[in-house]
Enzyme design. Structure first.
Site: not given
Ligand code: G16
Length: 545
Positions: A69, A283, A503
């Site tokens: 993503s 994505d 994260s």
């Molecule tokens: C993913 C998740 C989101 C989240 C983001 C960041 O987004 O689907 O819900 O907000 O990661 O997550 P974190 O702060 O835990 O790294 P994506 O667009 O990368 O699939």
């Protein structure tokens, strides 16, 4: 399938997808994510798990998406999609993590144990849909997923390069044929078709301008919009940038995550003052809007703004049709404090705050008849219950002329929505619908309320799991003393608020801060980042003030 045939699980692993690293990997916010070179065995094993999941769900189709993503090009990832198109049930994340980390020698026995644990009937058919993003490492990983499905005698269907939300949509349609046709064409037919339908009912009025610039993040979303663009019959004039040509790198200095976090415009877009721009992520599951004014200052309209725009339009239409349907909004701690206040005080819509991760928001949104959920980073959608849809349909059939008109619009609006997961393309058409219906410009949209200045930072620590949180990530429970320090720092700033969390997609700790001025928000974020560095085992250079 007799137990002895599990031998093939080991044979495939040893010969084609051996585990060559001891680095522990965990099913995170959105599946497994790390350097692509560390993932092949993990993806193969997720092929195995998808087959078991399909059998536990009586042969219903499960999805596997190969994507990282918003992460940069060298990373990749894999996540499983459940039969209704939603994220994998959380209780299976632990099983996925276990299967991903066992040695090749233990893979056969662990698979056998999991079959028993989840009570999978191995005589049932199993069906798995596989999609991938545009990363150069994705085809190899998709092949590993197919081998995993083959090893347990499931049937894999490959969708090639699709946006993540398109695969969610296809999985849902395959298991519920009332939702649509399970193909990329079926997606266009339903979502783009409904948008064109709405446009027929909403003439262009006021300050709405049908030209929309798009930053495609050099990923799959822009490429798909390039296909859609030709079918829009002039209802929306998409001017596309960052489509992956001219040496543009995926998500690098462009795309929704870059725009939101850095609060800077992406490279690769030819900006015109006040022209609205939609920025997708790699994505195609996140969307933010922005424009540059005549002083070149950036104005960001993020997920909070999108949620509010959609919620206010939905409630307006519901009122016009006189349907009795509850509406609620779901946010995370990243939501700007001003947005939460506006939703509660002005829109009078209830708000729930949950942990980061679309899976948490989606789940909470289901408790309303109509649940609107968005992360500030632009990841979100709207879900409509059966009761909501039935009530609106009833008005469309039985209401007076005005009520019928509003109900019809709402039914089209529902069809533009990809209810399975946050979807940049579907969200883009929803936003455009509201701006068009109201005849407003992006500046008018921005005037709804004023954001509190905010800042996000990342801190690298030895072990990000040293940070634990509670209360929807708004309180830090470990390491000891960190929350006290954050409270003390926050108390020095008017309208100050800050939180930290590990994260689930990158090896960092995230820091968020907001305050009454940008200078204060920047300073508070830097001070909290220093506290994280000092108390949670920071590595490398200490963050500077
Ligand atoms: C993913 C998740 C989101 C989240 C983001 C960041 O987004 O689907 O819900 O907000 O990661 O997550 P974190 O702060 O835990 O790294 P994506 O667009 O990368 O699939």
């Amino acid at each position: 399938m007799p137990p002895s045939s599990l031998r093939v699980v080991y044979a495939f692993a040893r010969e084609m997808h051996p585990k060559t690293t001891d680095v522990f990997i965990q099913y995170g916010t959105a599946g497994f994510r790390t350097k692509a070179s560390l993932l092949e065995h993990v993806v193969y094993r997720m092929g195995l798990l998808a087959v078991l999941r399909s059998r536990v769900k009586n042969g219903r189709t499960i999805g596997i998406m190969i994507t990282a993503s918003h992460n940069l090009e060298p990373d990749n990832g894999v996540k499983l999609i459940d039969p209704d198109g939603e994220m994998l049930e959380q209780s299976w994340e632990e099983i996925a993590t276990r299967l991903a980390n066992v040695s090749d020698n233990d893979l056969e026995s662990t698979t056998g144990e999991i079959i028993k644990q989840v009570n999978a009937d191995m005589s049932l058919k199993a069906s798995v849909f596989i999609g991938m993003d545009t990363r150069y490492t994705s085809p190899r990983l998709a092949a590993a997923a197919v081998h995993g499905v083959m090893a347990l005698k499931g049937t894999a269907k490959e969708f090639g390069i699709v946006t993540t939300p398109m695969l969610h949509f296809c999985v849902k349609c395959r298991n519920d044929n009332t939702y649509g046709t399970p193909s990329e064409e079926g997606y266009y037919e339903k979502i783009v078709g409904a948008f064109k339908n709405i446009c027929q009912k909403l003439p262009v009025v006021g300050k709405y301008n049908t030209t929309l610039y798009v930053d495609g993040a050099n990923g799959v979303g822009g490429k798909k919009l390039n296909i859609i663009k030709k079918t829009l019959d002039g209802e929306l004039d998409l001017v596309l940038y960052n489509l992956g040509g001219n040496g543009g790198k995926l998500n690098l200095n462009c795309g929704a995550d870059f725009v939101k976090v850095s609060q800077k415009p992406p490279v690769g877009v030819e900006h015109v003052p006040f022209q609205r721009v939609a920025s997708l992520d790699g994505d195609g599951d996140r969307l933010v809007y922005y424009y540059l004014d005549d002083k070149n200052d950036m104005h960001l309209l993020d997920g909070d703004r999108i949620a509010i725009l959609l919620a206010s339009y939905i409630t307006e239409l519901l009122k016009a049709c006189g349907a009795s349907v509850s509406v609620g909004l779901v946010q995370t701690a990243y939501a700007n404090g001003a947005s939460t206040r506006y939703i509660t005080d002005d829109l009078k819509i209830p708000v729930t705050c949950v942990k980061t991760g679309v899976k948490h928001l989606h789940h909470a949104a289901l408790s309303y008849d109509i649940g609107i959920y968005f992360e500030a980073n632009g990841h979100g959608t709207v879900v409509y219950s059966g009761h909501a849809k039935d009530s609106i349909r009833r008005v469309a059939d039985e209401g007076d002329t005005e009520q019928r008109k509003s109900a019809q619009l709402l039914l089209n609006f529902i069809d533009v929505t990809n209810e399975t997961v946050g979807d940049a393309i579907s969200d883009l058409f929803l936003v455009e619908t509201v701006l068009r219906a109201r005849g407003i410009s992006i500046q008018d949209w921005e005037k709804q309320y004023t954001d509190l200045p905010c800042r996000q930072l990342k801190v690298t620590v030895q072990d990000r799991n040293a940070i634990s949180t509670a209360d929807a990530e708004r309180q830090c429970t470990a390491p000891e003393g960190l929350q006290t320090k954050i409270n003390e720092l926050v108390s020095r700033y008017p309208s100050g608020r800050s939180f930290v969390r590990p994260s689930g997609t990158e090896d960092v700790v995230r820091v968020y801060a907001e305050a009454d001025t940008q200078e204060s928000a920047d300073k508070l974020a830097a001070e909290v980042a220093q506290a994280v560095f000092d108390l949670a085992g920071g590595v490398g250079k200490r963050p500077e003030l």
